[in-house]
Design an enzyme around this catalytic site. Structure first.
Site, short mmCIF file in Angstrom:
data_model
loop_
_atom_site.label_atom_id
_atom_site.label_comp_id
_atom_site.label_asym_id
_atom_site.label_seq_id
_atom_site.Cartn_x
_atom_site.Cartn_y
_atom_site.Cartn_z
N SER A 44 0.82 -1.21 0.00
CA SER A 44 0.00 0.00 0.00
C SER A 44 0.85 1.26 0.00
CB SER A 44 -0.92 0.01 1.23
OG SER A 44 -0.17 0.08 2.43
N TYR A 45 2.16 1.14 -0.01
CA TYR A 45 3.04 2.32 0.05
C TYR A 45 3.12 2.99 -1.31
CZ TYR A 45 4.78 1.13 4.74
OH TYR A 45 4.91 0.87 6.07
N GLY A 46 2.70 4.22 -1.33
CA GLY A 46 2.62 4.98 -2.57
C GLY A 46 1.22 5.57 -2.68
#
Length: 355
Positions: free
Chosen positions: A84-86
């Protein structure tokens, strides 16, 4: 910030005579499983792709690669990311960058690189197959197998019926040989015991648990229970946000110094009630010839955790690495503990943290 004279006197009284070390402290990898060891300090990559909180833009990629290379050269070989990073269309950007940097790297410690990624408990991930698919998508973005796969958070607080399927998928990834180890994130002692029992019945060990852990968050965490439970179950504790989103790094001591955006709003809420703690951190740093960030990270090391501070610049990566090779005295740790536990307004806890 200079510590008040009374505070300096307090620290001097607590501090026992220092015994010089005949040899430097040698930081060695921490064995997690027969197939996996973790460096005692890691690097978090939440900011690598996040525009909302960290103002990421692709022009930063060259300096982020410098962060990766510098960290690796200094023996910091654990990199933590998440699917989920971004932000927005950049979802998964952190994994893509890590994969690219890892492929390009040819320097020291290359064989010890460990990429840990967290798979989100999205509400549309309802089956074990969805979790396996998510793991495979992360591996594709990384361009390499996942070393440590972690459950990003537990849905126990809002959709407890979803959790078992997600555990099933994590276990399947391990049984299929697509990951070297399985870990959790944002679980408390009770949830950790439940998950441990489930995975134990499948013959799988929970290797790690990562929680928000810093001098500014200890007052709102069941620390002793967490430590005792992890030690009993053989789980390595990982400290994420060990610098409290940067507030412990030494740059923000007054409300007019805080960054713009969401972090600034949070920091203004925490200041000035956090100033007594920040003053102790600064006093210890001055006495040690270290930076405030290095003191805050070394405190996490003294607690037996693996801190994973973020870094967006090579200077920050070098500063983080300076937390290695030495240890705070017990009296310094006690002084930091005392003021941290007395905070009126500790760091806000992650809303997904379970009991």
């Amino acid at each position: 910030m200079d510590a008040p004279p009374m505070l300096k006197t307090f620290l001097q009284r607590l501090k026992p005579p220092r015994i010089p070390l005949s040899l430097p402290i040698i930081e060695t990898p921490i064995p997690i499983t027969p197939q996996l060891s973790l460096s005692p300090l890691g690097c978090g990559t939440w900011a690598w792709g996040n525009r909302l909180l960290w103002d990421y833009n692709p022009a930063m990629d060259t300096q982020l690669q410098g962060v990766f290379n510098t960290s690796m050269a200094k023996g910091i070989t654990l990199f933590d990311t998440g699917d989920s990073y971004g932000t927005g269309t950049l979802n998964g950007q952190s994994e893509k960058l890590l994969g690219r940097f890892a492929q390009d790297y040819r320097g020291r410690s290359a064989s010890r690189l460990c990429i840990a990624t967290k798979l989100a408990a999205y509400p549309w991930r309802l089956t074990r197959q969805a979790m396996v698919k998510a793991g495979r998508a992360s591996a594709q973005r990384l361009g390499r197998p996942i070393d440590l796969v972690q459950m990003h958070w537990s849905p126990a607080n809002y959709a407890p019926w979803q959790e078992r399927a997600l555990w099933d998928g994590l276990g399947d990834l391990w049984e299929l040989g697509q990951v070297k180890a399985v870990g959790l994130s944002n679980y408390g002692p009770q949830g950790l015991r439940q998950a441990h029992a489930y995975f134990r019945d499948r013959g799988i060990a929970i290797a790690t648990l990562q929680v928000q852990y810093s001098l500014l968050s200890v007052a709102s965490l069941p620390l002793q229970d967490l430590h005792d439970t992890c030690q009993e179950l053989g789980v390595q504790l990982i400290a994420y946000s060990p610098l409290a989103l940067g507030l412990l790094g030494g740059n923000y001591r007054q409300r007019d110094q805080v960054p713009k955006g969401l972090r600034g709003i949070l920091f203004r809420q925490l200041l000035p009630s956090a100033n007594p703690l920040l003053a102790v951190v600064d006093a210890v740093a001055q006495g040690r010839g270290k930076t405030p960030a290095q003191v805050a990270l070394n405190w996490c090391l003294c607690k037996g955790t693996i801190p994973i501070p973020g870094a967006k610049t090579v200077a920050q990566a070098r500063d983080n690495a300076g937390a290695l090779g030495w240890r705070l005295d017990p009296a310094e740790v006690a002084a930091l503990d005392q003021v941290a536990l007395a905070l009126d307004r500790p760091m806000v806890q992650n809303i997904f943290q379970t009991s």
